[in-house]
Enzyme design. Sequence first.
Site, PDB file in Angstrom:
ATOM      1  N   GLN A 162       0.845  -1.196   0.000  1.00 55.78           N
ATOM      2  CA  GLN A 162       0.000   0.000   0.000  1.00 55.78           C
ATOM      3  C   GLN A 162       0.872   1.235   0.000  1.00 55.78           C
ATOM      4  OE1 GLN A 162      -3.067  -0.514   2.966  1.00 55.78           O
ATOM      5  NE2 GLN A 162      -3.483  -2.564   2.221  1.00 55.78           N
ATOM      6  N   CYS A 163       0.215   2.406  -0.136  1.00 57.68           N
ATOM      7  CA  CYS A 163       0.962   3.586  -0.543  1.00 57.68           C
ATOM      8  C   CYS A 163       1.953   4.115   0.466  1.00 57.68           C
ATOM      9  CB  CYS A 163       0.001   4.690  -0.904  1.00 57.68           C
ATOM     10  SG  CYS A 163      -0.978   5.192   0.503  1.00 57.68           S
ATOM     11  N   THR A 164       1.716   3.879   1.765  1.00 56.61           N
ATOM     12  CA  THR A 164       2.626   4.518   2.710  1.00 56.61           C
ATOM     13  C   THR A 164       4.002   3.893   2.720  1.00 56.61           C
ATOM     14  OG1 THR A 164       1.560   3.168   4.359  1.00 56.61           O
ATOM     15  CG2 THR A 164       0.980   5.501   4.318  1.00 56.61           C
ATOM     16  N   VAL A 165       4.148   2.750   2.061  1.00 61.40           N
ATOM     17  CA  VAL A 165       5.463   2.145   2.046  1.00 61.40           C
ATOM     18  C   VAL A 165       6.290   2.753   0.919  1.00 61.40           C
ATOM     19  CG1 VAL A 165       6.743  -0.008   1.983  1.00 61.40           C
ATOM     20  CG2 VAL A 165       4.525   0.088   3.067  1.00 61.40           C
ATOM     21  N   THR A 166       6.814   3.948   1.207  1.00 62.05           N
ATOM     22  CA  THR A 166       7.694   4.628   0.271  1.00 62.05           C
ATOM     23  C   THR A 166       8.856   5.164   1.091  1.00 62.05           C
ATOM     24  OG1 THR A 166       6.908   6.891   0.558  1.00 62.05           O
ATOM     25  CG2 THR A 166       5.644   5.487  -0.924  1.00 62.05           C
TER      26      THR A 166
END
Lengths: 585, 585
Positions: free
Chosen positions: A556-560
Amino acid sequence: MEEEKRPILQFAPFQSVVDEGFWHRLSSLKLNELGIDDSPIPISGFYAPCSHPQVSNHLTLLSESLPSEASEKSSTSHGNRNRCWVPGTLYNTNTLETYHGLDKQALLKAEAKKIWDDIHSGKAVEDSTLLSRFLLISYADLKKWSFHYWFAFPALVLEPAATLNDIKPASQWFSSKEAESLSAACNEWRQMTATADVPFFLVSVKSDSSVSLRPLKDWELCDGDGQQLLFGFYDPCHLPNNPGWPLRNLLALIAARWNINKVRFLCYRENRGFADLGLSLVGEALVSVPTGWRDHDCVPTAVGWELNRSKKGSRCISLAKTMDPTRLVVTAADLNLKLMRWRALPSLDLNVLFSVKCLLLGAGTLGCQVARMLMAWGVRKITLVDNGRVAVSNPLRQSLYTLDDCLNGGEYKAIAAVKSLKQIFPAVEAEAVVMSIPMPGHPISSQEEESVLNDCRRLHDLIDSHDVVFLLTDTRESRWLPTVLCATSNKITITAALGFDSFLVMRHGAGPFSLSINMSNLSLSENKGKHRLGCYFCNDVVAPIDSTANRTLDQQCTVTRPGLAPIASALAVELLVGILHHPNG
Amino acid sequence: MEEEKRPILQFAPFQSVVDEGFWHRLSSLKLNELGIDDSPIPISGFYAPCSHPQVSNHLTLLSESLPSEASEKSSTSHGNRNRCWVPGTLYNTNTLETYHGLDKQALLKAEAKKIWDDIHSGKAVEDSTLLSRFLLISYADLKKWSFHYWFAFPALVLEPAATLNDIKPASQWFSSKEAESLSAACNEWRQMTATADVPFFLVSVKSDSSVSLRPLKDWELCDGDGQQLLFGFYDPCHLPNNPGWPLRNLLALIAARWNINKVRFLCYRENRGFADLGLSLVGEALVSVPTGWRDHDCVPTAVGWELNRSKKGSRCISLAKTMDPTRLVVTAADLNLKLMRWRALPSLDLNVLFSVKCLLLGAGTLGCQVARMLMAWGVRKITLVDNGRVAVSNPLRQSLYTLDDCLNGGEYKAIAAVKSLKQIFPAVEAEAVVMSIPMPGHPISSQEEESVLNDCRRLHDLIDSHDVVFLLTDTRESRWLPTVLCATSNKITITAALGFDSFLVMRHGAGPFSLSINMSNLSLSENKGKHRLGCYFCNDVVAPIDSTANRTLDQQCTVTRPGLAPIASALAVELLVGILHHPNG
């Protein structure tokens, strides 16, 4: 020797009184027009015949003391009867060091030379306002809203000094008939537009006790025809035994041009707007014309730097405390941007940025940072769309939220973001829209149909009513409908998207040459030939589907990388700034 | 037929009771150890003989139901007399879709087969705990702290069903002498460590009314020697006419292994920790061994998915509301970082980041953003040094401040920044130090000497007590003393500096190979051969002087592209993360 017993004629100096409006306009002028240009600026001071001990000797500066800004129409009149004009020169330096390093003696001398030149050329006789001049040196610290300044009221020094034969209230000097006639003449002089603010004049007392006021230039006409002549001036001083500062340069003119040794003068003072001969003084001074004054090249010594609490010294005023905090913030925000225009980026068009309407779809990591960047660049009209609520994992990366926004199930992100933007910059026109973006590949039930259609219409209207759309959501399919709508409405569209190690910032929707940006109202009107750009989906043959389905948490998106969103957001906003400044859009 | 009139033996099913601690440990296990590994996990349930209607039929899961984490020492004992161990299997899926898509029938069958195999192999006779098993399927949404789950308690189905000849309180079944002896035997059984949590046993009633309990495996020894034998089990049920769920698999074992048709059983129940024969039941069931049960390959039908409000259905529990917000934030912060370790960056060493001590010199545009980035990367020990106060022009670019910090002359930046960091992440160990950094080229008076020397000492101590120093001030000369001190103390030093269109991020101080980063205590001890890096001043032959002197407003630090500080800060922090993860430092 008899002369030595006579007291020296002493003058009450001007006191500067600066209205806050002056500093505000100076700040604005410096920031918006002058930039680093520190050439001297002609300014105006105002004074009036004394009407009250509390305003005695005041030379007042108001916002209109400064040249009006380019955008405003300046009024042609210099002053009025209660604001007699005094020409001045402002040296506003770029740094505090330059301010302190100014050669004050040389500046005073230069100002005095103007007076001297006007006396010699006769200009000061024609236009007596030129006899009183002042100069102001200053440093405006626009970051702290503090102003360092120092006034000088140059006076030509008679050497030896003039001495006083006599000085007394005008009511005692004149016969009652003369006094009555003088009062009437003065009131008439002060009421006529042409003479109301002419501060130096002749008082002619005829043998029949009739008194008239005449311009200074009439001296040569009147001299020797039997009438008694006094030199009158608007006296800002209220003291019973001393004339005010303007008399000094008048005496210098009289000595230099007409070589008169015994000068009778009238210190004209008012009470409630009428001549007051009990307050006004008449004096008789003995003047020796200094040697060499006939020589034009010999500029007399000048004095006049204002004292600060009885000592020579610069003054400083801070307006930060008295300013409305909101206004302070707005001006401070402008400051950073306007300073960019001085040298670094003179072409920066703040009006375009101030008025462009930006729609941000998504108020997550990207949305928060893009909104911050937009505000830092001067964008003030920001609408944030999001249907989510602030979760506890958000504040560390979504820079508009704090722990408080997570309480009680979490505030809507759009609403919390707008609240936060206003705490950073209260003048932002930010709006929150809590709604979902309809997405292909996310099936809906027939009950939901109506509400999804409503969302489509609402999104269409939102895009229509903005100039620029940022796509900042966290799925591919949520970008689809806005992409299509932006292409249809021909809006500048900027997509930012994050991977773990990579990011995308791209422009689509309206392309170069397809827009003519009308600077005056910023309506984005189409040209005949549209030039649209390829979009996020153009070279992507896979139809958008529900990409959130079956994704593990780490997909999901927060894993950056945490640093990626600030970088992508900075570039996305700079892309917009670049587009808005390019001649072809 | 007589049998048809006899009632069918009905069993009260288990009810799952999951302690919140179980979900917390599951979250931690998933996040820290399992990552995307979704293999089945052996877990433990616990139950006890019924002691109260309110806990009737409970199968309880506690945090210790899950395997202990690698870092902890697991205790070897499975349970105790009040927590009889039941082996279970957890299928925790990575996505909600996988969870809903699980083949529940197949999972149940697989679990039932384990029981069946243990019956056939005799393992279940040796270790009767293997007769009760359970399985749990779940999806842990670690972002929302909600848990979807469903229990199954597999029971082998006798076909035709067992019927009941009789069932009555044990106190009525036994003579008073027998009952007395039974009570004593039960209490002894329950008090011996070896048998306390053995849930199935034999009750042997001798003709002299003496009663003893024996392990299940003694059946073959005892059978046919004249004593009366009952099959006893710890009954979690409190109902007066029904035995609890464990009896089902016991009957299956009896039927399959020993082919007994008339089974007498004791539902052992307790009151206040002692055998209660008024609550306990004795029953006589008639069992027909289903056809084919002798064939090992024929796995009997199994039932047992738990009902949710009388219907088959998954359950969901959300812990977000009951969790302490601070703890929630901490776990949520860890979440984003730990998810990075699952696949994107498995080598990310969070312990190093959690414990590294960072000193930030300057809490302006760069300081605010570097602090945010550090926190987002998991750094928790941050000291901010600044002597300035928050000005109204700051919040738009200095991302830790709002308008409130500017009131009443402005809060100290260091203090406001720390307050803000704690609102974002309450577990941060942030400290504010309000002090000036002594600067060459900024002359001081002799009165100030002592305080400047104090500042030097303080800065030295600060640098000494941290692992990493960020130089984030806005002048060249303020970087000089810290640069020298960092080189002397051999600290990792990272400089970030902004121009208008350019920025600098560089590393100096301790270089590669000069540090051995001791992961356990993170002390940065020097090797024999120091490898230091060139610093900011090394290729700069101009001595640092007062660079703030005579700078115009637009030459000061805030005149930068607004997007630059976030970019430089992101890279500066990633540089540190890179250094801390490189084998040579």
